[in-house]
Scaffold this motif. Sequence first.
Motif, PDB file in Angstrom:
ATOM      1  N   VAL A 100       7.456  -4.800  -0.831  1.00 18.07           N
ATOM      2  CA  VAL A 100       6.107  -5.153  -0.359  1.00 18.07           C
ATOM      3  C   VAL A 100       5.627  -4.131   0.676  1.00 18.07           C
ATOM      4  O   VAL A 100       4.479  -3.676   0.647  1.00 18.07           O
ATOM      5  N   THR A 101       6.527  -3.754   1.569  1.00 15.17           N
ATOM      6  CA  THR A 101       6.183  -2.849   2.669  1.00 15.17           C
ATOM      7  C   THR A 101       5.891  -1.436   2.166  1.00 15.17           C
ATOM      8  O   THR A 101       4.919  -0.806   2.580  1.00 15.17           O
ATOM      9  N   VAL A 102       6.729  -0.957   1.286  1.00 15.24           N
ATOM     10  CA  VAL A 102       6.527   0.415   0.798  1.00 15.24           C
ATOM     11  C   VAL A 102       5.273   0.494  -0.073  1.00 15.24           C
ATOM     12  O   VAL A 102       4.535   1.479  -0.031  1.00 15.24           O
ATOM     13  N   ARG A 103       4.997  -0.566  -0.825  1.00 17.72           N
ATOM     14  CA  ARG A 103       3.768  -0.574  -1.634  1.00 17.72           C
ATOM     15  C   ARG A 103       2.528  -0.545  -0.749  1.00 17.72           C
ATOM     16  O   ARG A 103       1.466  -0.102  -1.166  1.00 17.72           O
ATOM     17  N   ALA A 104       2.658  -1.019   0.491  1.00 20.82           N
ATOM     18  CA  ALA A 104       1.538  -0.997   1.439  1.00 20.82           C
ATOM     19  C   ALA A 104       1.383   0.373   2.095  1.00 20.82           C
ATOM     20  O   ALA A 104       0.527   0.544   2.966  1.00 20.82           O
ATOM     21  N   GLY A 105       2.213   1.343   1.699  1.00 22.09           N
ATOM     22  CA  GLY A 105       2.048   2.714   2.191  1.00 22.09           C
ATOM     23  C   GLY A 105       2.991   3.093   3.318  1.00 22.09           C
ATOM     24  O   GLY A 105       2.908   4.201   3.846  1.00 22.09           O
ATOM     25  N   PHE A 106       3.887   2.178   3.688  1.00 23.87           N
ATOM     26  CA  PHE A 106       4.822   2.461   4.786  1.00 23.87           C
ATOM     27  C   PHE A 106       6.124   2.997   4.203  1.00 23.87           C
ATOM     28  O   PHE A 106       6.891   2.265   3.594  1.00 23.87           O
ATOM     29  N   THR A 107       6.325   4.297   4.373  1.00 26.18           N
ATOM     30  CA  THR A 107       7.452   4.971   3.734  1.00 26.18           C
ATOM     31  C   THR A 107       8.660   5.077   4.666  1.00 26.18           C
ATOM     32  O   THR A 107       9.739   5.441   4.218  1.00 26.18           O
ATOM     33  N   THR A 108       8.461   4.757   5.946  1.00 25.76           N
ATOM     34  CA  THR A 108       9.580   4.660   6.893  1.00 25.76           C
ATOM     35  C   THR A 108       9.320   3.464   7.803  1.00 25.76           C
ATOM     36  O   THR A 108       8.198   3.277   8.277  1.00 25.76           O
ATOM     37  N   ASP A 147       7.275  12.180   1.272  1.00 23.48           N
ATOM     38  CA  ASP A 147       6.822  10.818   1.578  1.00 23.48           C
ATOM     39  C   ASP A 147       5.304  10.882   1.593  1.00 23.48           C
ATOM     40  O   ASP A 147       4.710  11.326   2.590  1.00 23.48           O
ATOM     41  N   ILE A 148       4.702  10.461   0.501  1.00 29.40           N
ATOM     42  CA  ILE A 148       3.294  10.768   0.242  1.00 29.40           C
ATOM     43  C   ILE A 148       2.565   9.514  -0.220  1.00 29.40           C
ATOM     44  O   ILE A 148       3.081   8.770  -1.048  1.00 29.40           O
ATOM     45  N   ILE A 149       1.353   9.293   0.332  1.00 33.07           N
ATOM     46  CA  ILE A 149       0.527   8.176  -0.143  1.00 33.07           C
ATOM     47  C   ILE A 149      -0.869   8.685  -0.504  1.00 33.07           C
ATOM     48  O   ILE A 149      -1.237   9.814  -0.135  1.00 33.07           O
ATOM     49  N   ALA A 150      -1.613   7.861  -1.225  1.00 35.02           N
ATOM     50  CA  ALA A 150      -2.984   8.229  -1.583  1.00 35.02           C
ATOM     51  C   ALA A 150      -3.894   7.025  -1.426  1.00 35.02           C
ATOM     52  O   ALA A 150      -3.503   5.889  -1.718  1.00 35.02           O
ATOM     53  N   VAL A 151      -5.102   7.315  -0.942  1.00 35.87           N
ATOM     54  CA  VAL A 151      -6.111   6.260  -0.757  1.00 35.87           C
ATOM     55  C   VAL A 151      -7.472   6.768  -1.233  1.00 35.87           C
ATOM     56  O   VAL A 151      -7.663   7.967  -1.432  1.00 35.87           O
ATOM     57  N   ASP A 152      -8.418   5.842  -1.382  1.00 33.92           N
ATOM     58  CA  ASP A 152      -9.818   6.220  -1.612  1.00 33.92           C
ATOM     59  C   ASP A 152     -10.455   6.480  -0.256  1.00 33.92           C
ATOM     60  O   ASP A 152     -10.218   5.730   0.689  1.00 33.92           O
ATOM     61  N   GLY A 153     -11.254   7.510  -0.149  1.00 31.67           N
ATOM     62  CA  GLY A 153     -11.986   7.759   1.101  1.00 31.67           C
ATOM     63  C   GLY A 153     -11.157   8.533   2.112  1.00 31.67           C
ATOM     64  O   GLY A 153     -10.049   8.971   1.833  1.00 31.67           O
ATOM     65  N   THR A 159      -9.622   1.782   7.960  1.00 27.28           N
ATOM     66  CA  THR A 159      -9.268   0.588   7.176  1.00 27.28           C
ATOM     67  C   THR A 159      -9.027   0.924   5.693  1.00 27.28           C
ATOM     68  O   THR A 159      -8.528   0.072   4.961  1.00 27.28           O
ATOM     69  N   VAL A 160      -9.363   2.150   5.268  1.00 29.85           N
ATOM     70  CA  VAL A 160      -9.015   2.514   3.878  1.00 29.85           C
ATOM     71  C   VAL A 160      -7.492   2.487   3.690  1.00 29.85           C
ATOM     72  O   VAL A 160      -7.007   2.365   2.564  1.00 29.85           O
ATOM     73  N   LEU A 161      -6.746   2.553   4.799  1.00 30.14           N
ATOM     74  CA  LEU A 161      -5.273   2.517   4.712  1.00 30.14           C
ATOM     75  C   LEU A 161      -4.752   1.115   4.385  1.00 30.14           C
ATOM     76  O   LEU A 161      -3.560   0.941   4.120  1.00 30.14           O
ATOM     77  N   GLU A 162      -5.646   0.115   4.413  1.00 28.51           N
ATOM     78  CA  GLU A 162      -5.217  -1.248   4.042  1.00 28.51           C
ATOM     79  C   GLU A 162      -5.099  -1.397   2.527  1.00 28.51           C
ATOM     80  O   GLU A 162      -4.621  -2.416   2.038  1.00 28.51           O
ATOM     81  N   ASP A 163      -5.571  -0.375   1.796  1.00 30.99           N
ATOM     82  CA  ASP A 163      -5.511  -0.451   0.327  1.00 30.99           C
ATOM     83  C   ASP A 163      -4.968   0.873  -0.210  1.00 30.99           C
ATOM     84  O   ASP A 163      -5.716   1.782  -0.531  1.00 30.99           O
ATOM     85  N   VAL A 164      -3.644   0.971  -0.278  1.00 29.25           N
ATOM     86  CA  VAL A 164      -2.982   2.215  -0.689  1.00 29.25           C
ATOM     87  C   VAL A 164      -2.737   2.180  -2.195  1.00 29.25           C
ATOM     88  O   VAL A 164      -2.232   1.191  -2.730  1.00 29.25           O
ATOM     89  N   ASP A 165      -3.141   3.268  -2.880  1.00 26.66           N
ATOM     90  CA  ASP A 165      -3.100   3.281  -4.349  1.00 26.66           C
ATOM     91  C   ASP A 165      -1.863   3.942  -4.926  1.00 26.66           C
ATOM     92  O   ASP A 165      -1.537   3.738  -6.096  1.00 26.66           O
ATOM     93  N   PHE A 166      -1.211   4.773  -4.147  1.00 26.33           N
ATOM     94  CA  PHE A 166      -0.070   5.533  -4.683  1.00 26.33           C
ATOM     95  C   PHE A 166       0.917   5.758  -3.552  1.00 26.33           C
ATOM     96  O   PHE A 166       0.523   6.054  -2.424  1.00 26.33           O
ATOM     97  N   VAL A 167       2.212   5.579  -3.860  1.00 27.51           N
ATOM     98  CA  VAL A 167       3.251   5.800  -2.846  1.00 27.51           C
ATOM     99  C   VAL A 167       4.427   6.544  -3.461  1.00 27.51           C
ATOM    100  O   VAL A 167       4.921   6.181  -4.538  1.00 27.51           O
ATOM    101  N   MET A 168       4.858   7.587  -2.769  1.00 29.60           N
ATOM    102  CA  MET A 168       6.064   8.314  -3.137  1.00 29.60           C
ATOM    103  C   MET A 168       6.955   8.353  -1.901  1.00 29.60           C
ATOM    104  O   MET A 168       6.494   8.647  -0.799  1.00 29.60           O
ATOM    105  N   VAL A 169       8.238   8.012  -2.057  1.00 26.54           N
ATOM    106  CA  VAL A 169       9.195   8.106  -0.956  1.00 26.54           C
ATOM    107  C   VAL A 169      10.351   8.994  -1.384  1.00 26.54           C
ATOM    108  O   VAL A 169      10.942   8.768  -2.439  1.00 26.54           O
ATOM    109  N   ARG A 170      10.655   9.994  -0.579  1.00 27.30           N
ATOM    110  CA  ARG A 170      11.751  10.927  -0.887  1.00 27.30           C
ATOM    111  C   ARG A 170      11.614  11.473  -2.304  1.00 27.30           C
ATOM    112  O   ARG A 170      12.595  11.624  -3.038  1.00 27.30           O
ATOM    113  N   GLY A 171      10.357  11.708  -2.714  1.00 27.00           N
ATOM    114  CA  GLY A 171      10.111  12.295  -4.031  1.00 27.00           C
ATOM    115  C   GLY A 171      10.084  11.307  -5.169  1.00 27.00           C
ATOM    116  O   GLY A 171       9.805  11.677  -6.315  1.00 27.00           O
TER     117      GLY A 171
END
Length: 426
Positions: free
Chosen positions: A119-127, A397-403, A410-422
């Motif tokens: 749940v946490t990593v899907r929200a954009g928190f990679t650490t 450790d990479i995320i993507a958002v709109d805007g 607050t665009v960080l409350e809706d993260v569309d893509f998450v990569m951790v350690r590649g």
Amino acid sequence: MTGHVRRVAGFVASVCAVLAAPLAAETVAIRAGAVLTDAASEPSGPATIIVTDGRIVSITPGAGPVIADREIDLSTKTVLPGLIDLHTHLTGDPGGDFWKDATEPDEWGVVVGAKNALVTVRAGFTTVREAGSGTETAFALRRGTAEGVIPGPRIVAAGPALAIIGGHADVNGFRPEVNELLDSGFTCTGPVECASKVRLASQNGSDVIKITATGGVLSQQGRGLEAHFTPEEMKAIADTAHSLGLKVMAHAHGARGIQQAAEAGIDSIEHGTYLDEAAGKAMKANGTVLVPTLMALEGVSEGLGKGIYTPVVEDKIRAVQPLMATLVSRAREYGVTVVFGTDAGVFQHGRNAEEFALMTAQGMSNREVLASATTGAAKVLGMEGEIGRLAPGYSADIIAVDGNPLADVTVLEDVDFVMVRGKVIE
Ligand SMILES: [Zn+2]
């Protein structure tokens, strides 16, 4: 006979060849609409990020041809470094009657933690920094995400928190013999015993030492929110941890407890509710950072008057409520560095990014709050060469958002893509 030996030898040789061959390094090209490499910079135009073996190899402008095994299309998104939360409790969910301490084994925390890691990593928190949990549970989760056994963020784990006997993080509210049975083994009295518990935590695998320097809001202990450890005990904890290369994070609410912790050399104050000028000056003078965890109060306030908390806890929640509304602005007025941490677990995991808006409401800019959860947090972890920005050699450790988060955090409350350690999180 000879032929048989040769065949066996040939078989062994081919097995060895397979084992010795390096695993083919997968190269991934991320096609980004814009890249914000660092909270201090501005988003670029379209760019291509090459990732090999979990690390960023290059970031080049444009979408020109590259040699890659796979391409990821984020051409309509802003790509930025994964976020860092310096205060989570993955092994627990909000609410929960205190007596569950006596009915739920620590192992259950690993099951809950595996769910919350995703749940946490899907929200954009990679650490995340695990700020206190039962026995080995956070260490098991740390290994699980590091080895890719379970999806989740990189975990920096404290393990069980050091507390005074009957303090916050010790068990309370039971019969004495039940308290004794549920003891975590990490209470201490006096500088010598407290130093020895730091060494024990280090031996067990703690990445950071967590202490409950003052009383706490959500525990059944009714001894107020001021300092629990003596100055000598806090100094012994800080000095011993530092001699082992470990930092200390101190849960602290009362102003004198905060001041005492800062003067003892403790590295971060978690919560910091009653921060006053003298405590703020001590923090500034000692380079102690503040992790405000505003979402914790937001979360528990939503549960007031619903029979979720015992009367002793409800009283403490109502007492701290007005103070949290000005905590970040007070800290900044005193020159204290504010870094990002939420206390997720006290509220629902995955809502971590809602902390950003609570911080900007107290005067921080979008850029400052983003820095607090990337470069600033990485520095607190001593990982500023590894995470917190996008650059060649850094962990992917990479995320993507709109805007653009610098225009609207607050665009960080809706993260569309998450990569951790590649590795892309599904
Ligand atoms: Zn906490």
